[in-house]
Write an enzyme that holds these catalytic residues in place. Structure first.
Site, PDB file in Angstrom:
ATOM      1  N   GLU A 175     -16.007  -4.082   8.458  1.00 17.75           N
ATOM      2  CA  GLU A 175     -15.775  -2.720   8.917  1.00 17.75           C
ATOM      3  C   GLU A 175     -16.999  -1.827   8.707  1.00 17.75           C
ATOM      4  O   GLU A 175     -17.359  -1.030   9.569  1.00 17.75           O
ATOM      5  CB  GLU A 175     -14.572  -2.153   8.154  1.00 17.75           C
ATOM      6  CG  GLU A 175     -14.284  -0.714   8.461  1.00 17.75           C
ATOM      7  CD  GLU A 175     -13.079  -0.192   7.675  1.00 17.75           C
ATOM      8  OE1 GLU A 175     -12.457  -0.969   6.934  1.00 17.75           O
ATOM      9  OE2 GLU A 175     -12.764   0.995   7.821  1.00 17.75           O
ATOM     10  N   ARG A 223     -13.341  11.403  -4.941  1.00 17.98           N
ATOM     11  CA  ARG A 223     -12.524  10.248  -4.583  1.00 17.98           C
ATOM     12  C   ARG A 223     -12.859   9.026  -5.436  1.00 17.98           C
ATOM     13  O   ARG A 223     -11.997   8.178  -5.687  1.00 17.98           O
ATOM     14  CB  ARG A 223     -12.730   9.962  -3.088  1.00 17.98           C
ATOM     15  CG  ARG A 223     -11.876   8.836  -2.589  1.00 17.98           C
ATOM     16  CD  ARG A 223     -11.884   8.812  -1.083  1.00 17.98           C
ATOM     17  NE  ARG A 223     -11.707   7.462  -0.596  1.00 17.98           N
ATOM     18  CZ  ARG A 223     -11.867   7.105   0.655  1.00 17.98           C
ATOM     19  NH1 ARG A 223     -12.221   7.988   1.565  1.00 17.98           N
ATOM     20  NH2 ARG A 223     -11.673   5.854   1.032  1.00 17.98           N
ATOM     21  N   TRP A 238     -13.002  12.769   3.896  1.00 20.50           N
ATOM     22  CA  TRP A 238     -13.145  11.989   5.127  1.00 20.50           C
ATOM     23  C   TRP A 238     -14.499  12.278   5.780  1.00 20.50           C
ATOM     24  O   TRP A 238     -14.897  11.624   6.720  1.00 20.50           O
ATOM     25  CB  TRP A 238     -12.011  12.324   6.120  1.00 20.50           C
ATOM     26  CG  TRP A 238     -10.718  11.663   5.744  1.00 20.50           C
ATOM     27  CD1 TRP A 238     -10.541  10.700   4.793  1.00 20.50           C
ATOM     28  CD2 TRP A 238      -9.426  11.904   6.311  1.00 20.50           C
ATOM     29  NE1 TRP A 238      -9.216  10.334   4.714  1.00 20.50           N
ATOM     30  CE2 TRP A 238      -8.503  11.061   5.638  1.00 20.50           C
ATOM     31  CE3 TRP A 238      -8.946  12.748   7.304  1.00 20.50           C
ATOM     32  CZ2 TRP A 238      -7.147  11.032   5.939  1.00 20.50           C
ATOM     33  CZ3 TRP A 238      -7.586  12.721   7.608  1.00 20.50           C
ATOM     34  CH2 TRP A 238      -6.700  11.873   6.930  1.00 20.50           C
ATOM     35  N   HIS A 255     -20.813   5.910   2.727  1.00 20.52           N
ATOM     36  CA  HIS A 255     -19.820   6.477   3.642  1.00 20.52           C
ATOM     37  C   HIS A 255     -20.417   7.470   4.627  1.00 20.52           C
ATOM     38  O   HIS A 255     -19.862   8.553   4.861  1.00 20.52           O
ATOM     39  CB  HIS A 255     -18.666   7.138   2.870  1.00 20.52           C
ATOM     40  CG  HIS A 255     -17.329   6.806   3.491  1.00 20.52           C
ATOM     41  ND1 HIS A 255     -17.065   7.037   4.820  1.00 20.52           N
ATOM     42  CD2 HIS A 255     -16.211   6.253   2.967  1.00 20.52           C
ATOM     43  CE1 HIS A 255     -15.842   6.653   5.087  1.00 20.52           C
ATOM     44  NE2 HIS A 255     -15.295   6.153   3.985  1.00 20.52           N
ATOM     45  N   GLU A 272      -3.302   7.143   2.333  1.00 23.05           N
ATOM     46  CA  GLU A 272      -3.592   7.318   3.752  1.00 23.05           C
ATOM     47  C   GLU A 272      -2.315   7.389   4.586  1.00 23.05           C
ATOM     48  O   GLU A 272      -2.174   6.721   5.600  1.00 23.05           O
ATOM     49  CB  GLU A 272      -4.493   6.186   4.259  1.00 23.05           C
ATOM     50  CG  GLU A 272      -5.827   6.142   3.530  1.00 23.05           C
ATOM     51  CD  GLU A 272      -6.805   5.107   4.070  1.00 23.05           C
ATOM     52  OE1 GLU A 272      -6.340   4.065   4.550  1.00 23.05           O
ATOM     53  OE2 GLU A 272      -8.016   5.362   3.991  1.00 23.05           O
ATOM     54  N   LYS A 332       0.892  -1.161   0.000  1.00 21.80           N
ATOM     55  CA  LYS A 332       0.000   0.000   0.000  1.00 21.80           C
ATOM     56  C   LYS A 332       0.929   1.209   0.000  1.00 21.80           C
ATOM     57  O   LYS A 332       1.657   1.429   0.972  1.00 21.80           O
ATOM     58  CB  LYS A 332      -0.876  -0.025   1.249  1.00 21.80           C
ATOM     59  CG  LYS A 332      -1.700   1.243   1.468  1.00 21.80           C
ATOM     60  CD  LYS A 332      -2.594   1.108   2.713  1.00 21.80           C
ATOM     61  CE  LYS A 332      -3.375   2.368   3.010  1.00 21.80           C
ATOM     62  NZ  LYS A 332      -4.247   2.227   4.190  1.00 21.80           N
ATOM     63  N   ASP A 388     -14.719   2.521  -0.928  1.00 19.57           N
ATOM     64  CA  ASP A 388     -14.069   1.795   0.164  1.00 19.57           C
ATOM     65  C   ASP A 388     -15.012   0.826   0.869  1.00 19.57           C
ATOM     66  O   ASP A 388     -15.515   1.135   1.952  1.00 19.57           O
ATOM     67  CB  ASP A 388     -13.531   2.811   1.189  1.00 19.57           C
ATOM     68  CG  ASP A 388     -12.599   2.172   2.202  1.00 19.57           C
ATOM     69  OD1 ASP A 388     -12.347   0.963   2.074  1.00 19.57           O
ATOM     70  OD2 ASP A 388     -12.126   2.882   3.105  1.00 19.57           O
TER      71      ASP A 388
HETATM   72  C1  BDP Z   1     -10.103   1.371   4.941  1.00 20.73           C
HETATM   73  C2  BDP Z   1      -9.825   1.143   6.384  1.00 20.73           C
HETATM   74  C3  BDP Z   1      -8.386   1.359   6.759  1.00 20.73           C
HETATM   75  C4  BDP Z   1      -7.492   0.593   5.801  1.00 20.73           C
HETATM   76  C5  BDP Z   1      -7.815   0.973   4.377  1.00 20.73           C
HETATM   77  C6  BDP Z   1      -7.026   0.174   3.362  1.00 20.73           C
HETATM   78  O1  BDP Z   1     -10.650   2.009   7.141  1.00 20.73           O
HETATM   79  O2  BDP Z   1      -8.217   0.938   8.070  1.00 20.73           O
HETATM   80  O3  BDP Z   1      -6.159   0.839   6.085  1.00 20.73           O
HETATM   81  O4  BDP Z   1      -9.178   0.713   4.124  1.00 20.73           O
HETATM   82  O5  BDP Z   1      -7.635  -0.657   2.706  1.00 20.73           O
HETATM   83  O6  BDP Z   1     -11.359   0.818   4.649  1.00 20.73           O
HETATM   84  O7  BDP Z   1      -5.844   0.360   3.200  1.00 20.73           O
END
Ligand code: BDP
Length: 706
Positions: A404, A347, A545, A523, A302, A298, A376
């Site tokens: 999540e 996004r 966010w 979201h 983030e 990754k 996401d």
């Molecule tokens: C998001 C999560 C975060 C992860 C991110 C990811 O909230 O904790 O690090 O995805 O996939 O959904 O990298």
């Protein structure tokens, strides 16, 4: 003495023998029906195995112990008498019986993991080209017996659809699990390599039994410490446990490792010292783990480091790691979950905009891992447009198994419904083979496993691990088949239980979408931990966010315009796929607010206004959970007390939280729009201020660094 024996057997059948969920779907309990048991006993009286390697040996061990538990007697190792019937298992040519069968039955190439199962003159034959195929065949055969399949006409060839079927653990070296709701990490890094928890073995068995062949044991928000020699030794010990079950170990690679661990002044991927560092690190890893799978990365997402910091592209970054792994046969899985911190963009568009110019620029051993949706892991997302836009790059589809955004550890939501919806989404409706499952080379699933005795915290979370594995092997399997299988394997053959559990699972996904994010809302969960509703949040440092950013509700309208008049994200899809979303009057209602900004008065095809339909959907979600509770309550005397209570209690929390979602969201949207709660919808119990005031600093699964 006799009474004591019966008491012991009774206790064992109630609790000790797996009613705590530890055995997962591998609950090989004695077949209760004596006629069925005797039939299987007669047909499977011996196991004649011709295997050599560790994986072949695991296959035979699993078969023998599975049969012993299911049938109550251990099978012999060869035909005891001339006329006895049993199982012959081995590679082609390995035994005269298999050779004899193959003379009159053509079995085409089975590949490294495929197998052929056949009943032949009363015997069962299991044939593979490599021993890993035998392992999968054994688990299939055991599943067939466990679910009561008639073996007399057995005749099937199975090969996995994908080469890569990988679990992704978001587990940190300190034992916490990001977005984990089942306790701590099962990897005890502190006590490895000496202490090998039996759980590691049982984990590998469970994964192999559903076809999973890889595991990334560390978090995508990576820690470079895992590349230190002592941690590599620990990782090697895990790889040794997984190997006999055909599972490769992968690690997440922190892009800045050459600086943090190697002491170099830069991690610039084009710097010769950095290139050399990755090469020697790869060699060191392979010296310890000869079948190491590779790196998952990754980068520039983030807050994670990446090549962009040095003005390099994602391809330049990925290729350096890929070159280091290539001589050893490893791969780089580069994640497409990337979004920049530029304000004002959409996004939804970002991964596509970032990666499509790089199609063709990656080395052959780089795979791009794309989340199912563009944002996401939302309860319901349209598929990511990237799947159809990278024809020269092998793609992995990333699903979240951990929930999540779908009620976390508490809610019962059968994820197979979401997975099958995505896999079957047809991006090229005018041609054959346009389904998402046709675009990919493999599947990755973010694990929901932890130290909870039953592995997943909520017992029904096991169904999602199971579903992920089964679909990564056979992506065309319908959700209903998977639910039914899992229900039988987990709760036994009682048809009432199987039908009810299947119905419960089928109801659960639409219910969750209804009480959380109906009509394409997305979201809108609270910040940080993502637990519970927070559609009003609009004060976080970055636009995207904020839940508010995703719906922008005002007195007049709601939703995100992604058409040409808005962010133009719809144009990222193939035109013939995008067409269905263009017109709000024909757009599937479940995706409406993903693509359109509409007045609250907008009329839906069923005649309801948008506002009415939103309210009624929230209400429907709550009602559906009540129906799920009734279904489960009807099984009170058919499921053991321990598991029945466990699920009832979780459903009670789900019912409470479904009401919370409905009430908080409707209180908010009603305040913003000035519209009264629609008829037929229970009004919120409390004021909007009350819902806004709720804070949960200790909700589980939060990232430690946030
Ligand atoms: C998001 C999560 C975060 C992860 C991110 C990811 O909230 O904790 O690090 O995805 O996939 O959904 O990298």
């Amino acid at each position: 003495m006799r009474a004591f024996f019966f008491l012991l057997t009774f206790l064992c059948s109630l609790a000790l023998c797996g009613a705590d969920g530890y055995q997962l779907w591998l609950r090989h309990r004695l077949i209760e029906d004596p006629t069925a048991r005797q039939q299987y006993q007669r047909a499977l009286s011996f196991v004649d195995a011709a295997v050599q390697g560790p994986t072949g040996n695991s296959a035979v061990r699993e078969l023998r112990s599975g049969l012993t538990n299911l049938l109550g007697t251990a099978p012999a190792t060869s035909p005891a008498k001339k006329r006895s019937q049993g199982i012959y298992l081995g590679l082609r040519q390995s035994s005269s019986r298999i050779r004899q069968y193959l003379q009159s039955n053509a079995v085409e190439d089975l590949g490294p993991e495929g197998y052929h199962l056949a009943s032949y003159q009363g015997d069962v034959l299991l044939i593979a080209d490599q021993e890993q195929g035998l392992l999968y065949g054994v688990f299939d055969l055991l599943r067939a017996i466990q679910t009561g399949e008639d073996l007399t006409n057995l005749q099937r060839t199975e090969r996995p659809a994908y080469q890569y079927r990988i679990l992704n653990h978001w587990d940190n070296l300190d034992g916490t699990v990001e977005r984990g709701y089942a306790g701590f990490s099962i990897w005890n890094w502190h006590q490895l390599p000496e202490f090998i928890d039996q759980r590691y073995v049982d984990y590998a068995r469970a994964c192999a039994s559903v076809g999973i062949n890889g595991t990334v044991v560390t978090n995508v928000n990576a820690n470079s410490l895992v590349f230190r020699a002592d941690y590599l030794e620990k990782a090697a010990a895990l790889a040794d446990v997984f190997r006999p079950y055909g599972i490769k170990l992968y690690l997440t690679a922190r892009f800045s490792s050459p600086v943090e661990l190697g002491g170099l002044p830069t991690a610039d991927p084009l710097d010769p010292q950095v290139i050399a560092w990755w090469k020697s690190k790869a060699a060191e890893i392979y010296a310890r783990i000869p079948d190491f799978g590779g790196f998952v990365v990754k980068a520039n997402s983030e807050g994670q480091p990446g090549p962009r910091e040095y003005g390099r592209s994602h391809a330049e970054g990925a290729n350096v790691l890929a070159d280091a792994l290539a001589p050893h046969g490893g791969i780089v899985v580069w994640r497409a979950f990337v979004y920049t911190d530029k304000a004002g963009g959409d996004r939804f568009r970002e991964a596509y905009d970032e990666f499509t110019p790089l199609d063709g620029a990656f080395r052959k051993n780089v795979l791009l891992q794309i989340k199912n949706g563009p944002i996401d892991f939302q309860p319901r997302e349209p598929v990511s447009p990237l799947f159809a836009a990278m024809p020269q790059t092998p793609l992995l589809l990333e699903f979240q198994i951990t929930k999540e955004y779908l009620g976390q550890g508490t809610h019962l939501v059968g994820m197979a419904s979401l997975y099958t919806e995505v896999l079957g989404t047809d991006l090229a409706p005018n041609q054959a083979g346009g389904e998402i499952r046709e675009y990919i080379t493999g599947m990755a699933g973010v694990s929901n496993i932890g130290t909870a005795r039953n592995w997943t915290g909520n017992l029904f979370g096991q169904a999602d691990w199971y579903a992920f594995g089964r679909l990564s092997w056979g992506p065309e399997l319908p959700a209903n088949t998977i639910f039914r299988e899992w229900a039988k394997l987990t709760f036994g053959p009682d048809p009432t239980v199987v039908t009810t559990v299947t119905e419960l699972l089928e109801k659960s996904y639409p219910a969750c979408v209804n009480y959380m994010t109906p009509l394409g809302l997305h979201h809108i969960m609270a910040t940080g931990h993502h637990y519970g509703p927070g559609p009003w949040i609009d004060d976080l440092e970055r636009d995207d966010w904020n839940p508010y950013y995703y719906h922008g509700a005002t007195r007049d309208s709601v939703g995100f315009d992604r058409k040409a008049s808005g962010s133009k994200a719809l144009a990222q899809y193939p035109a013939e796929f995008a067409r269905q979303f263009l017109d709000p009057t024909t757009c599937p209602p479940e995706f409406l607010l993903w693509f359109h900004r509409l007045p609250w008065t907008f009329a839906l095809p069923n005649g309801n206004s948008l506002w009415q339909e939103l309210g009624l959907s929230y209400q429907r979600g709550v009602d559906q959970v009540a129906e799920m509770q009734t279904l489960w309550a009807s099984l009170e005397n058919r499921v053991d007390r321990e598991r029945h209570l466990h699920v009832s209690q979780h459903l009670a929390i789900q019912a409470k939280e479904a009401r919370w979602w409905r009430d908080a969201c409707l209180a908010y949207f009603s305040a913003v729009s000035g519209l009264p709660i629609p008829a037929g919808v229970t009004p919120p119990k409390h004021s909007l201020e009350y819902y806004r005031s709720l804070v949960y600093p200790y909700a589980p699964g939060i990232r430690p660094q946030w």
